[in-house]
Scaffold this motif. Structure first.
Motif, short mmCIF file in Angstrom:
data_model
loop_
_atom_site.label_atom_id
_atom_site.label_comp_id
_atom_site.label_asym_id
_atom_site.label_seq_id
_atom_site.Cartn_x
_atom_site.Cartn_y
_atom_site.Cartn_z
N ARG A 1 -109.78 -41.25 14.24
CA ARG A 1 -110.11 -40.94 15.64
C ARG A 1 -109.10 -41.58 16.60
N LYS A 2 -108.75 -42.84 16.33
CA LYS A 2 -107.86 -43.54 17.26
C LYS A 2 -106.44 -42.99 17.19
N ILE B 1 -93.95 -48.03 20.98
CA ILE B 1 -93.93 -49.35 21.60
C ILE B 1 -94.73 -49.33 22.90
N HIS B 2 -94.55 -48.26 23.69
CA HIS B 2 -95.31 -48.14 24.94
C HIS B 2 -96.81 -48.09 24.67
N ALA B 3 -97.19 -47.45 23.56
CA ALA B 3 -98.61 -47.34 23.21
C ALA B 3 -99.15 -48.61 22.56
N LYS B 4 -98.28 -49.63 22.40
CA LYS B 4 -98.65 -50.91 21.79
C LYS B 4 -99.14 -50.76 20.35
N LEU B 5 -98.55 -49.76 19.67
CA LEU B 5 -98.84 -49.56 18.24
C LEU B 5 -97.83 -50.26 17.36
N SER C 1 -102.79 -52.53 16.25
CA SER C 1 -102.80 -51.56 15.16
C SER C 1 -103.53 -52.10 13.94
N LYS C 2 -103.24 -53.35 13.60
CA LYS C 2 -103.82 -53.92 12.39
C LYS C 2 -105.33 -54.12 12.51
N VAL C 3 -105.76 -54.63 13.66
CA VAL C 3 -107.16 -55.01 13.81
C VAL C 3 -108.03 -53.86 14.32
N GLU C 4 -107.50 -53.08 15.30
CA GLU C 4 -108.30 -52.05 15.93
C GLU C 4 -108.13 -50.67 15.28
N VAL C 5 -106.86 -50.24 15.11
CA VAL C 5 -106.63 -48.90 14.57
C VAL C 5 -107.03 -48.82 13.11
N SER D 1 -109.20 -53.96 7.12
CA SER D 1 -109.15 -55.43 7.28
C SER D 1 -107.73 -55.95 7.06
N LEU D 2 -106.78 -55.43 7.82
CA LEU D 2 -105.38 -55.75 7.57
C LEU D 2 -104.96 -57.16 7.96
N LYS D 3 -105.83 -57.89 8.60
CA LYS D 3 -105.49 -59.29 8.86
C LYS D 3 -105.38 -60.07 7.56
#
Length: 548
Positions: A180-181, A239-243, A264-268, A273-275
């Motif tokens: 979705r994101k 980069i502008h989209a902060k991805l 990207s790691k935490v939200e997208v 659980s990419l942390k």
């Protein structure tokens, strides 16, 4: 013979073998009465047309070739290529079913490949099921993306088809937060591919430093150049989209390497659980993770190892490479470490890496070998492709290590009758070709050189024979391994036992374990000698004594 015969005792592979046998050198692409019963049965079992069954049989017979062209199929029948081209629609139908992979090269030449999953399925008497693209789990979704990107890397899917397939994956998996994101950013085809390429580097390799060499197989050179320039300048839409953002090394921004943002790691990719570190593919052994050790060599070996260490020093290496380049000479360094087990070959590689500030890419040779024809060659090629990217992405070229490489350096078979011989020869040919164009450092270790192929011998610039330590080196090894050992006891052990460094280390480790179990920390020479006797594996100590 009746119109339709069922060969009940035949497996699908038996039928394919018969079809191949009866159509070889037939001179035409027509279905003869002799082969038709077998095609009837095969097409019925697999639910495909007779022409598809015929083409599939020939393709399976040539499945050791990763690029089967129409003229290769025609060569089987000894007919004109145009006869095969007239039936290309039937092969495309097999491609659409996911049975055959189609490859498109830059000059628009078409070729085909039989995937391993197809061979697996045929061995069970069925065709592979077409993989679903909807209602996937988070892991299955990422795997599907990875498979599509690999197809693009292997030139098995064109740009537009890749864009459409990725969009289809997003559309049919809107139950996933990541789908979705990513869909909400409305990225165009190229930007979507770039985002997934950078994301897969992190998901698969935990890599927060993605360089041009990691993504170049997904784009044409012109498009890639544009993307890299925009990424470097910070003007790219990702980069502008902060991805995506620039990588940082020791607090310094690196404009030529990029990484996923924490968003990207935490939200997208929240479902993954990419942390937490995700280790899916083998990476590098970092120099800081290598434990430093003092090694002891005979004078001749010490001289050669010191020369290698001096050569691998960063600044000196740069000067050497510049000089070689100016003279038009090859810039890669291939080294062979050979000698008896336990003489320090592998440990020397580790210490060279540690002292010269280089990471190590260790090749797991058994994992490269695959029972399916063609897969071993793909695996070994992937090793060198991954190493090239590691060289491009690191300020100091890592060391590519083939440990215990006896099996891959042996003499090539003069006869290529068996599929195993063909596979071994093909694998060795790839290694030889890659050694020719190597830009980096490769070290192979082996216990045996009597069966070394001359072609490999010529390509190793440095060949270092690791000799068993003399009395002098044995004494120093004993003292370094058991620091509380007196000079007199070290001398006694060095004289009495003709051990390699590895054997002495084994004894030292066993003594540490025994001391902890017995709750003692004093030097117990009789116990050490008992361990020495056990190390001889039943041989009398007299056979190991040295006269002085």
């Amino acid at each position: 013979m009746p119109k339709h015969t069922t060969f009940k005792t035949f497996s699908v592979l038996n039928l394919i073998e018969k079809i191949v046998e009866k159509t070889a050198a037939s001179g035409n692409f027509k279905l003869s009465a002799e082969v038709k019963p077998y095609l009837d049965d095969l097409s019925t079992r697999l639910g495909i047309t007779q022409i598809q069954a015929l083409l599939l049989s020939v393709l399976v017979d040539q499945s050791d070739d990763m690029r089967i062209r129409p003229r290769d199929i025609a060569r089987h029948f000894e007919c004109r290529t145009i006869s095969v081209l007239a039936s290309m629609g039937e092969i495309d139908a097999l491609v659409d079913m996911g049975v055959i992979a189609k490859r498109f090269t830059s000059n628009d030449e078409v070729s085909f490949r039989v995937p391993k999953r197809t061979l697996d399925a045929l061995s069970k008497g069925v065709l592979p099921e077409k993989e679903s693209v909807e209602n996937l789990s988070a892991l299955a979704f990422v795997t599907a993306v990875d498979n599509l990107m690999t197809q693009r890397e292997d030139e098995e899917i064109k740009d537009e088809a890749l864009y459409d397939s990725l969009e289809e994956l997003l559309d049919k998996n809107q139950h996933l937060e990541m789908a979705r994101k990513i869909k909400s950013f409305a990225l165009d085809g190229d930007d979507l591919v770039l985002y997934f390429a950078i994301a897969l580097c992190f998901i698969n390799n935990n890599d927060d430093r993605v360089c041009r060499g990691d993504i170049d197989d997904y784009f044409s050179s012109g498009n890639l150049r544009r993307h890299c320039m925009n990424l470097q300048s910070g003007s790219h839409v990702l980069i502008h989209a902060k991805l995506v953002e620039h990588s940082c090394i020791d607090g310094q921004v690196e404009p030529n390497s990029w990484m996923l943002t924490d968003y990207s790691k935490v939200e997208v990719f929240s479902e993954l659980s990419l942390k937490k570190k995700v280790e899916v593919k083998a990476g590098l052994t970092r120099r800081e993770d290598i434990v430093g050790k003092n090694l002891f060599y005979t004078p001749g070996v010490q001289k050669q190892v010191s020369q290698l260490e001096s050569m691998l020093d960063g600044d000196r290496m740069k000067r050497i490479l510049t000089k070689l380049s100016d003279k038009g000479l090859r810039k890669g360094f291939a080294c062979l470490f050979y000698g008896a087990p336990g003489t320090g070959k592998t440990e020397t590689v580790l210490q060279l890496a540690k002292r010269t500030g280089r990471d190590i890419m260790l090749v797991d040779i058994p994992s490269i070998r695959d029972k399916w024809v063609g897969e071993t060659e793909k695996n070994i090629q992937a090793v060198f492709d991954r190493y090239r990217k590691a060289v491009d992405g690191n300020a100091m070229a890592p060391i590519l290590v083939f440990n215990e490489a006896d099996a891959i350096l042996n003499k090539r078979s003069e006869s290529s009758a068996s599929s195993v011989d063909k596979m071994e020869n093909a694998m060795q040919n790839i290694i030889l070709q890659e050694m020719e164009k190597l830009e980096g450092i490769m070290i192979a270790t082996t216990n045996l050189t009597t069966n070394l192929d001359p072609a490999f011998e010529r390509r190793f610039l440095y060949k270092v024979e690791f000799e068993k330590p003399t009395y002098k080196e044995r004494k120093e090894i004993w003292k370094s391994m058991l620091v509380d050992l007196s000079d007199e006891d070290a001398t006694s052990l060095a004289k009495e036992y003709d051990f390699s460094g590895g054997q002495i280390e084994n004894i030292a480790r066993k003594r540490i374990i025994s001391d902890i179990l017995d709750d003692r920390d004093d030097v117990n020479l009789p116990a050490i000698k008992e361990a020495c006797q056990n190390e001889l594996i039943g041989k009398s100590s007299s056979s190991k004594r040295i006269a002085f």
